[in-house]
Design an enzyme around this catalytic site. Structure first.
Site, PDB file in Angstrom:
ATOM      1  N   HIS A  89       0.900  -1.339   0.028  1.00 58.55           N
ATOM      2  CA  HIS A  89      -0.059  -0.033   0.015  1.00 58.55           C
ATOM      3  C   HIS A  89       0.993   1.238  -0.009  1.00 58.55           C
ATOM      4  O   HIS A  89       1.625   1.420  -1.024  1.00 58.55           O
ATOM      5  CB  HIS A  89      -0.993  -0.160   1.205  1.00 58.55           C
ATOM      6  N   HIS A 145      -1.765  -1.601 -10.552  1.00 56.67           N
ATOM      7  CA  HIS A 145      -2.783  -1.116  -9.726  1.00 56.67           C
ATOM      8  C   HIS A 145      -3.741  -2.106  -9.653  1.00 56.67           C
ATOM      9  O   HIS A 145      -4.402  -2.637 -10.856  1.00 56.67           O
ATOM     10  CB  HIS A 145      -3.370   0.394 -10.060  1.00 56.67           C
ATOM     11  N   ASP A 148       2.677   5.696  -6.749  1.00 58.93           N
ATOM     12  CA  ASP A 148       3.855   5.905  -5.885  1.00 58.93           C
ATOM     13  C   ASP A 148       5.185   5.917  -6.630  1.00 58.93           C
ATOM     14  O   ASP A 148       6.198   6.283  -6.344  1.00 58.93           O
ATOM     15  CB  ASP A 148       4.183   4.392  -5.427  1.00 58.93           C
TER      16      ASP A 148
END
Length: 373
Positions: free
Chosen positions: A218, A258, A308
């Site tokens: 995460h 994702h 990210d």
């Protein structure tokens, strides 16, 4: 049918945010993330998520003043931060401080709309101070106290580094916080709603969320990305060769793929633009490496960068230490967490999924003295 990880299971209705994974779209309260990132401030987005509509100029200015007044943290919390071991990860520091702050709230168990909004603003305003104070304490630096005349992002960078950020640095972090503010039922948000569904207090919900965010699947991925980029840079290898070698060894490349998006994460598009602008100012040259890694992963694996991936370059160019990447993710996402907590409290149903039992049944109990070794 068992759907592992609850993939594609719809568990609730919400008007907070919307994702179209096939088209690569993200909206907060019906507004495109691209429009919000380009034109809004983080405070404006927090208002939108918490109150349900974009503020007028007067409403925004009052909200900004309200948050700024709440930035100071209690002396007891400062004492807690100074007493934690230096090896404590900043995310563990953050969740511990949030929990401790809750213990001092006389209205901890009051779960009413107006009180929930007050708690939301308190938590949102204090998180940057906790992160900055803890970092400076750990490194033996004098504390830089919050200022009410700076915006949310600028004030944090000021407290962290001891000097006011440039206009580009402020815009970069402000936009990053906007992009991280909300993302439907991600793991940490779902964890917060699970806690709220039991009618636990709001601080408990945020602690549940921060604990969940810390995992490398995460929020922890952005720290792994910058470690990878630095290793590529220091190795002297071509990025493509470095990535190929890791893939052949069966290793995962952080920052790609994702659970929801089938194309490029729309947040990554905005962060990529910011990363290039910062890269030119800092001369870090990380974006050129990042882009080559991105192109290789799309061509070879059909995987697109997620939020990210370019977050790592933005934070590095802002001079943010690697172990603060996840706490700053939390600093942005707390607006979404608190919005979801209030949403859950408003129309609460205890979240209690089922499981399929696959073990033995109706086994004969044997007294301990009769059991064979």
């Amino acid at each position: 049918m068992v759907k592992r990880g609850m993939r594609d299971v719809v568990v609730l209705e919400s008007d907070i945010s919307r994702i179209d994974g096939k088209k690569g779209e993200l909206e907060y309260r019906g507004y495109s993330i691209h429009d919000l990132a380009e034109n809004s401030s983080y405070e404006e987005i927090a208002f939108l998520l918490l109150r349900g509509h974009l503020p007028t100029q007067e409403e925004l200015e009052e909200f900004e003043r309200d948050l700024a007044r709440r930035r100071n943290i209690a002396p007891e919390v400062i004492g807690l931060l100074s007493s934690l071991p230096d090896i404590t990860h900043p995310m563990v520091v953050l969740r511990t401080a949030i929990s401790y702050t809750g213990s001092m709230d006389e209205k901890l168990h009051v779960i009413e709309p107006e009180e929930n909004l007050e708690k939301s603003k308190e938590i949102l305003a204090m998180i940057p101070t906790i992160i900055a104070y803890a970092y400076r304490m750990r490194h033996g630096k004098q504390l830089v106290h919050p200022r009410e005349d700076l915006g949310h992002a600028a004030n944090f960078l000021y407290m962290l580094k001891g000097e006011e950020p440039t206009a580009l640095e402020e815009k970069a972090l402000d936009t990053d916080l906007i992009l991280h503010a909300e993302h439907t039922l991600n793991a940490s948000t779902f964890a917060s709603r699970m806690a709220a569904s039991t009618k636990s207090d709001m601080y408990a919900g945020i602690v549940s969320a921060t604990g969940t965010l810390m995992g490398p699947l995460h929020g922890g991925a952005s720290q792994a990305v910058i470690e990878m980029l630095k290793e590529i840079k220091e190795s002297g290898e071509k990025p493509e060769e470095w990535i190929r070698r890791k893939l052949e060894a069966g290793e995962l490349i952080p920052g790609f793929g994702h659970r929801v998006y089938e194309t490029m994460d729309p947040r990554a598009k905005e962060l990529k633009k910011l990363a290039w602008r910062l890269d030119k100012e800092s001369e870090s040259n990380l974006c050129s490496i990042s882009e080559r890694v991105e192109e290789f992963m799309i061509e070879e694996k059909g995987l697109y960068p997620n939020v990210d991936f370019y977050t790592a370059t933005v934070y590095e160019d802002l001079g943010i230490p690697d172990d603060l990447f996840i706490p700053i993710f939390a600093m942005g996402r707390v607006a979404g967490w608190t919005a979801h907590l209030m949403d859950q409290y408003a129309e609460n149903v205890l979240i209690r999924p089922k499981q399929d039992y696959v073990g033995e049944k109706e086994r004969e109990y044997v007294l301990i003295e009769e059991r064979e070794a």
